[in-house]
Design an enzyme around this catalytic site. Structure first.
Site, mmCIF file in Angstrom:
data_model
loop_
_atom_site.group_PDB
_atom_site.id
_atom_site.type_symbol
_atom_site.label_atom_id
_atom_site.label_comp_id
_atom_site.label_asym_id
_atom_site.label_seq_id
_atom_site.Cartn_x
_atom_site.Cartn_y
_atom_site.Cartn_z
ATOM 1 N N ASP A 273 -12.481 -17.177 8.832
ATOM 2 C CA ASP A 273 -11.046 -16.862 8.152
ATOM 3 C C ASP A 273 -10.252 -16.771 9.509
ATOM 4 O O ASP A 273 -10.327 -15.519 10.279
ATOM 5 C CB ASP A 273 -10.993 -15.567 7.387
ATOM 6 N N TYR B 76 0.758 -1.180 -0.021
ATOM 7 C CA TYR B 76 -0.003 0.054 0.152
ATOM 8 C C TYR B 76 0.980 1.300 0.019
ATOM 9 O O TYR B 76 0.721 2.063 1.185
ATOM 10 C CB TYR B 76 -0.901 -0.126 1.236
ATOM 11 N N LYS C 204 -0.529 -16.965 7.701
ATOM 12 C CA LYS C 204 0.221 -16.049 8.678
ATOM 13 C C LYS C 204 1.323 -16.978 9.686
ATOM 14 O O LYS C 204 2.376 -17.393 9.201
ATOM 15 C CB LYS C 204 -0.729 -15.248 9.457
ATOM 16 N N TYR D 121 -11.532 -8.004 6.836
ATOM 17 C CA TYR D 121 -10.566 -8.166 5.618
ATOM 18 C C TYR D 121 -10.075 -9.613 5.398
ATOM 19 O O TYR D 121 -9.710 -10.521 6.533
ATOM 20 C CB TYR D 121 -9.130 -7.210 6.404
HETATM 21 C C1 LIG Z 1 -3.364 -11.293 6.367
HETATM 22 C C2 LIG Z 1 -4.704 -11.775 6.003
HETATM 23 C C3 LIG Z 1 -5.364 -12.338 4.995
HETATM 24 C C4 LIG Z 1 -4.420 -12.415 3.666
HETATM 25 O O1 LIG Z 1 -3.379 -13.200 3.998
HETATM 26 P P1 LIG Z 1 -1.938 -13.032 2.734
HETATM 27 O O2 LIG Z 1 -1.039 -14.021 3.230
HETATM 28 O O3 LIG Z 1 -1.773 -11.609 2.998
HETATM 29 O O4 LIG Z 1 -2.525 -13.209 1.600
HETATM 30 C C5 LIG Z 1 -6.523 -12.788 4.840
HETATM 31 N N1 LIG Z 1 -7.280 -12.861 5.898
HETATM 32 C C6 LIG Z 1 -7.172 -12.467 7.204
HETATM 33 C C7 LIG Z 1 -7.921 -12.223 8.213
HETATM 34 C C8 LIG Z 1 -5.609 -11.885 7.360
HETATM 35 O O5 LIG Z 1 -5.323 -11.378 8.315
#
Ligand SMILES: *Cc1c(COP(=O)(O)O)cnc(C)c1O
Length: 433
Positions: free
Chosen positions: A249, A20, A278, A148
């Site tokens: 997620d 960004y 992550k 997100y």
């Molecule tokens: C960081 C994140 C993503 C995306 O993961 P990337 O490895 O950056 O593509 C998706 N969902 C959540 C909740 C995240 O924190």
């Protein structure tokens, strides 16, 4: 005095995009030489205490001997082979571990190369499930505002419609449904207004909805908001009542960050589909996974479209799987829950004072996550170098100064991080425009 890293930064600012950023108005970048434990060493020799875990990932700190060894050993046998038609022990071991530590319902694993891709795969699973059930019109997703889920197009389409990138890409983004997000305060009960709005959208669009997608308990990059387990439980009940799939997620929350191994445990529920990423590799390599129940996997496999339509080149990369296996062993054999609880208590004790600052709207802590929400957007050009001067690595954005340190951080180091936050936030009115 001119030196190598000045040239390095100059080249970087002219040629490299960072997350960004604009190449015409670059924000400052700091060259890192090495990282070990909770310390980043800059090229000029300064040491910064890490408050970010490199965006939720480096939960064991940097340069960990056990993780280094896992990669070195794997490297000696093979760094990569294609996953089409081949398999290997690191992938199978990791799938076993993930199936073991997640809810019993989750029995099948798709390895993706990043969190965003894991979300894309989850969306495909949900849509293909309904197509196989003879309901191909069920292609929409219901989510909540302030979410997100990543930066690829499928994931972006379920990010917050206002603070995300919807306006810019509106003609190419899938049109999904956004319920109001639950309030951030009540942590024991659920927000009835938010649930009513959610149910209203679900009820009126159920024939078109494939799945609900939501970050459990903590909304990360969409606003660092926390909501109650009671709300999440209610969402699960509504998904069951209206017969839509639930995608959780846990890319940010997974692997202990909120005080339980997975945040959904606090609501005593199970998703149909789960995304992790992550911290999966302890911050070493990019790897993510999408898990699903047998209902979903067999539902896809039994139907008219039995092939799950995804297959990245670097799927289940052995180096990444090997370090993920080592990271999970390290986590499960460590007192991670005590560490997270200790960090939580210390963040509460040390950050609460910020509530009294005029620039601060809210202070909230959940597990090993501390958030200071400001009334106004902050000035990163001023604030970022100020944190570096104070010897800590904190990366604020929008109106949020937040930390999620490695679980191994010592109390004295964490105090240096919180002191720097108090200092910088207290200076906002005086220094920042
Ligand atoms: C960081 C994140 C993503 C995306 O993961 P990337 O490895 O950056 O593509 C998706 N969902 C959540 C909740 C995240 O924190």
């Amino acid at each position: 005095m001119s030196n190598n890293w000045d040239a390095l930064v100059t080249f970087d600012q002219q040629h490299l995009w960072h997350p960004y950023t604009s190449l015409n108005h670059p924000t400052p970048v700091f060259p890192v030489k090495s990282a070990s434990g909770v310390r980043l060493t800059l090229e000029d020799g300064r040491e910064l205490i890490d408050g970010m875990s490199s965006w939720w990932a480096a939960i064991h700190g940097y340069n960990h001997p056990a993780l280094n060894t896992a990669i070195e050993n794997q490297l000696k046998s093979m760094s990569h082979v294609m996953f089409g038609g081949l398999t290997h022990k690191p992938a199978v071991d990791l799938a076993k571990k993930l199936i073991n530590i997640t809810h019993d319902d989750l029995q099948h694993v798709f390895f993706a190369d990043s969190g965003s891709v894991a979300v894309e795969v989850a969306i495909k699973m949900a849509i293909q499930y309904w197509a196989s059930q003879g309901q191909p019109q069920k292609q929409r997703l219901l989510t909540i505002k302030n979410g997100y889920h990543g930066d690829t197009f499928g994931a972006m389409a379920v990010c917050d419609p206002d603070n995300g990138m919807h306006h810019l890409f509106s003609n190419v983004l899938a049109q999904h449904l956004f319920a109001q997000s639950p309030n951030c305060s009540g942590q024991t009960t659920y927000d009835q207004t938010a649930i009513d709005d959610f149910e209203h959208l679900l009820k009126n669009n159920v024939d078109a909805i494939a799945a609900v997608i939501i970050e459990p308990l903590v909304q990360g990059a969409g606003g660092m908001r926390f909501y109650s387990a009671a709300y999440l439980k209610k969402v699960r009940e509504l998904c069951t009542d209206y017969n839509v799939l639930l995608i959780l997620d846990e890319i940010a929350t997974g692997f202990g960050r909120t005080g339980t191994l997975f945040a959904y445990e606090q609501a005593r529920i199970a998703p149909d589909i789960l995304c992790v990423g992550k911290a999966l590799t302890g911050g070493y390599l990019s790897l993510a996974a999408t898990l699903c129940s047998s209902k979903v996997a067999n539902g896809i496999g039994d139907g008219q479209h039995p092939t799950l339509m995804h297959g990245p080149t670097f799927m289940a990369n052995p180096l990444a799987c090997a370090v993920a296996n080592a990271s999970l062993d390290l986590l499960l054999n460590s007192p991670w829950q005590e560490n997270v609880n200790r960090i939580e208590q210390q963040l509460i004790t040390e950050l609460s004072i910020c509530r009294t600052f005029t620039s601060v709207k809210d202070v909230r802590v959940k597990g090993a996550i501390g958030v200071i929400e400001l009334h106004q957007a902050l000035d990163i050009h001023w604030m970022q170098p100020r944190f570096v001067e104070l010897g800590v690595w904190v990366r604020p954005f929008s109106n949020l100064v937040y930390v999620m340190p490695p679980y191994i951080i010592e109390p004295a180091d964490l105090s240096r991080v919180t002191s720097a936050i108090k200092q910088v936030v207290s200076e906002i009115t005086e220094t920042s425009p």
